[in-house]
Write an enzyme that holds these catalytic residues in place. Structure first.
Site, PDB file in Angstrom:
ATOM      1  CE  LYS A 199      -7.062  64.556  31.191  1.00 25.68           C
ATOM      2  NZ  LYS A 199      -5.733  64.910  30.682  1.00 25.68           N
ATOM      3  CD  GLN A 216      -2.762  62.770  30.075  1.00 28.16           C
ATOM      4  OE1 GLN A 216      -3.795  63.278  29.664  1.00 28.16           O
ATOM      5  NE2 GLN A 216      -2.292  63.025  31.288  1.00 28.16           N
ATOM      6  CG  ASP A 239      -4.550  69.725  27.853  1.00 26.06           C
ATOM      7  OD1 ASP A 239      -5.219  69.740  28.897  1.00 26.06           O
ATOM      8  OD2 ASP A 239      -3.935  68.732  27.441  1.00 26.06           O
TER       9      ASP A 239
HETATM   10  N1  GUN Z   1      -0.343  65.525  32.222  1.00 27.34           N
HETATM   11  C1  GUN Z   1      -0.555  65.977  33.474  1.00 27.34           C
HETATM   12  N2  GUN Z   1      -1.543  66.889  33.482  1.00 27.34           N
HETATM   13  C2  GUN Z   1      -1.963  67.014  32.220  1.00 27.34           C
HETATM   14  C3  GUN Z   1      -2.975  67.795  31.595  1.00 27.34           C
HETATM   15  O1  GUN Z   1      -3.681  68.593  32.203  1.00 27.34           O
HETATM   16  N3  GUN Z   1      -3.091  67.625  30.248  1.00 27.34           N
HETATM   17  C4  GUN Z   1      -2.305  66.786  29.538  1.00 27.34           C
HETATM   18  N4  GUN Z   1      -2.492  66.711  28.222  1.00 27.34           N
HETATM   19  N5  GUN Z   1      -1.370  66.056  30.076  1.00 27.34           N
HETATM   20  C5  GUN Z   1      -1.195  66.166  31.415  1.00 27.34           C
END
Ligand code: GUN
Length: 295
Positions: free
Chosen positions: A52, A96, A119
């Protein structure tokens, strides 16, 4: 059979975003700034977050990575979240998931200011999404919509079967595909561990979205000729064929299923890269205040 090349499409959208950022900044706009919070040392989460941050650099965003030990206190994480909510430099941020067991994930997600929740996990964004109002869409479902759109795959009137009812993928994608929208208007069946005759449902599906996290679960016999397959699974399995001793596979038995499909996403290189690009698109919207004014 056509492979849906999520990696190539994500790169194309990143190029588009890069131009959009340049144009925005040249005209006096603030350079978009995404922050990511990582707690603990789960290797998959570390890899996702690194990706990211790298993607932010590629499109000209600023990024900040905040890393903490797995044993950090819940209250300390809440303070970090509060700080990010109040920091005018940060346009949007993510925490995350998964978080360590002693931290209440819902408590943290609720503490995120919905105006910075790129998100799309906060109930305000989730509720607005369900009602068809403008919101930050969760990144993986949003990436799936973009793939279907850019590959001109018709969803209107189609039978969609979603495998898995997670808050992050299964539940939101089933809402989104049933909405009255350009990519939508489908008849959606959300299946899960208690579904009876799962195979019967799958065999009738025009489009299957597999998001259960079980390696190679969807077999050739479960899929109708000409179906569209969206494979969200990223499962690490041992493999004698690779140097590292493991490889990534999806929830779909790709080698056997692919020849009978009209379209299919590979793993890796399918849904994964589209998730990251959707997060960037949401962050661009946050910087531009397209959906909400800044806190
Ligand atoms: N863990 C798995 N997929 C995601 C996501 O799209 N965002 C976040 N913050 N954590 C995740």
């Amino acid at each position: 059979m056509q492979i849906i090349d999520g990696k190539a499409l994500a790169n194309q959208i990143k190029e588009e975003l890069k131009l959009e950022v340049e144009h925005w900044v040249e005209n006096g706009g603030k350079r978009p700034h995404l922050a990511a919070v990582l707690v603990g040392d789960d290797p998959a989460s570390q890899a996702y977050v690194r990706n990211k941050v790298k993607s932010c650099e590629q499109v000209g965003f600023q990024s900040t990575l905040l890393k903490y030990e797995a044993d950090m206190a819940e209250d300390d994480l809440l303070d970090i979240v509060k700080g990010l909510n109040e920091n005018p430099e940060i346009d949007g941020y993510i925490v995350q998931l998964p978080l360590p067991k002693h931290i209440d994930e819902n408590k943290i997600l609720l503490a995120i200011d919905y105006r910075k929740d790129v998100d799309g996990f906060h109930p305000v964004n989730f509720g607005r999404m369900a009602q068809g109002l403008d919101s930050y869409l969760p990144a993986t479902p949003m990436g799936i919509l973009t793939m279907l759109d850019r590959y001109n795959i018709e969803t209107s009137g189609k039978d969609v079967v979603v495998l898995g009812r997670s808050n992050i993928v299964g539940t939101p994608i089933s809402i989104l595909l049933s909405r009255k929208a350009k990519v939508g208007n489908a008849t959606v069946t959300l299946t899960h561990s208690r579904t009876s005759d799962l195979e019967g449902h799958l065999k009738r599906a025009d489009i299957i979205v597999a998001a259960i996290g079980i390696p190679l679960f969807v077999k050739k016999e479960m899929v109708k000729q000409g179906a569209v397959i969206i494979d969200v699974g990223i499962n690490r399995v041992t493999s004698p064929d690779t140097k590292s001793g493991y490889k990534l596979v999806g929830d779909v038995d790709y080698d056997h299923v692919a020849p009978n499909c009209s379209h299919i996403t590979p793993v890796p290189g399918g849904v994964g890269p589209m998730t990251v690009v959707s997060l960037l698109q949401n962050t661009m919207k946050a910087a531009k205040e397209t959906i909400y004014n800044k806190p």
